[in-house]
Scaffold this motif. Sequence first.
Motif, PDB file in Angstrom:
ATOM      1  N   HIS A 181      11.114 -28.425  52.337  1.00 23.22           N
ATOM      2  CA  HIS A 181      11.746 -29.066  53.321  1.00 23.22           C
ATOM      3  C   HIS A 181      13.408 -29.291  53.023  1.00 23.22           C
ATOM      4  CE1 HIS A 181       7.700 -31.152  53.909  1.00 23.22           C
ATOM      5  NE2 HIS A 181       7.696 -29.775  54.674  1.00 23.22           N
ATOM      6  N   ASP A 213      15.380 -30.256  61.445  1.00 22.98           N
ATOM      7  CA  ASP A 213      14.392 -30.164  60.603  1.00 22.98           C
ATOM      8  C   ASP A 213      13.605 -29.025  60.337  1.00 22.98           C
ATOM      9  OD1 ASP A 213      12.667 -31.571  58.475  1.00 22.98           O
ATOM     10  OD2 ASP A 213      11.058 -31.418  60.085  1.00 22.98           O
ATOM     11  N   THR A 214      13.911 -28.245  59.154  1.00 23.27           N
ATOM     12  CA  THR A 214      13.148 -26.886  58.681  1.00 23.27           C
ATOM     13  C   THR A 214      12.914 -26.934  57.570  1.00 23.27           C
ATOM     14  OG1 THR A 214      13.793 -24.633  59.117  1.00 23.27           O
ATOM     15  CG2 THR A 214      15.566 -25.961  58.436  1.00 23.27           C
ATOM     16  N   LEU A 223       6.166 -23.155  59.040  1.00 24.19           N
ATOM     17  CA  LEU A 223       7.741 -22.934  58.391  1.00 24.19           C
ATOM     18  C   LEU A 223       7.948 -21.423  58.381  1.00 24.19           C
ATOM     19  CD1 LEU A 223       8.127 -25.837  55.908  1.00 24.19           C
ATOM     20  CD2 LEU A 223       9.172 -25.749  58.232  1.00 24.19           C
ATOM     21  N   PHE A 242      14.216 -17.635  57.328  1.00 28.80           N
ATOM     22  CA  PHE A 242      15.160 -18.551  57.159  1.00 28.80           C
ATOM     23  C   PHE A 242      16.376 -18.017  57.012  1.00 28.80           C
ATOM     24  CE2 PHE A 242      17.583 -21.781  55.036  1.00 28.80           C
ATOM     25  CZ  PHE A 242      17.355 -22.656  55.636  1.00 28.80           C
ATOM     26  N   ASN A 301      19.863 -18.863  59.421  1.00 25.82           N
ATOM     27  CA  ASN A 301      20.804 -20.010  58.937  1.00 25.82           C
ATOM     28  C   ASN A 301      21.814 -19.304  58.064  1.00 25.82           C
ATOM     29  OD1 ASN A 301      19.468 -22.760  59.819  1.00 25.82           O
ATOM     30  ND2 ASN A 301      17.676 -21.582  58.822  1.00 25.82           N
TER      31      ASN A 301
END
Length: 175
Positions: free
Chosen positions: A59, A139-140, A165, A171, A175
């Motif tokens: 997290h 939140d990721t 997730l 991801f 990001n």
Amino acid sequence: MLTKCEKVDCIPYVSIDLPYQFTDDRGDFVKFFSANNKPYVIREVFYTFTNSGLVRGMHLQVGSAASNRYIFIKSGSVHSVFIDLRHSSPSYLHVCEYKTTSPDQKRFLVPQGVAHGFQAISDCTIIYMSDKDYSQEFDTGININSLEVNWELPVSGLSVRDSNLPSLQTFLKVN
């Protein structure tokens, strides 16, 4: 792509230390946090009790909610995993693992941009302190199945949230 390392200090600004502890026949007195010489103001404090074998993570908060966290392992044995997701860091995509064994109490400073997860090797209590308020919008994390972690015990009880997730590759694209 990923670099594995055994020492938690292979990721810059991730640190581990022992809190002040006094033990006598009455029990323990532990100072697990002091604001002295800390560059961050703590805004939230919360804790989790986790049963043996369960995994939580990986997290982090991103964007304007990216937070620095102090993590205090109050009780139990824990297999902690950290991954550096800061593009500008010399340890970008380094994954390090650290095992604490009860009654060793440890605390970690985890900077923003570093994801954290753990497996309870035994029932454990962990206290989290954050310099930002929690934001569901930011939140990721990383799906643990996309990292090559040799968990201490078979993984059980992964939450729906953690199961959903994104993979590390997804991801990194977002990001």
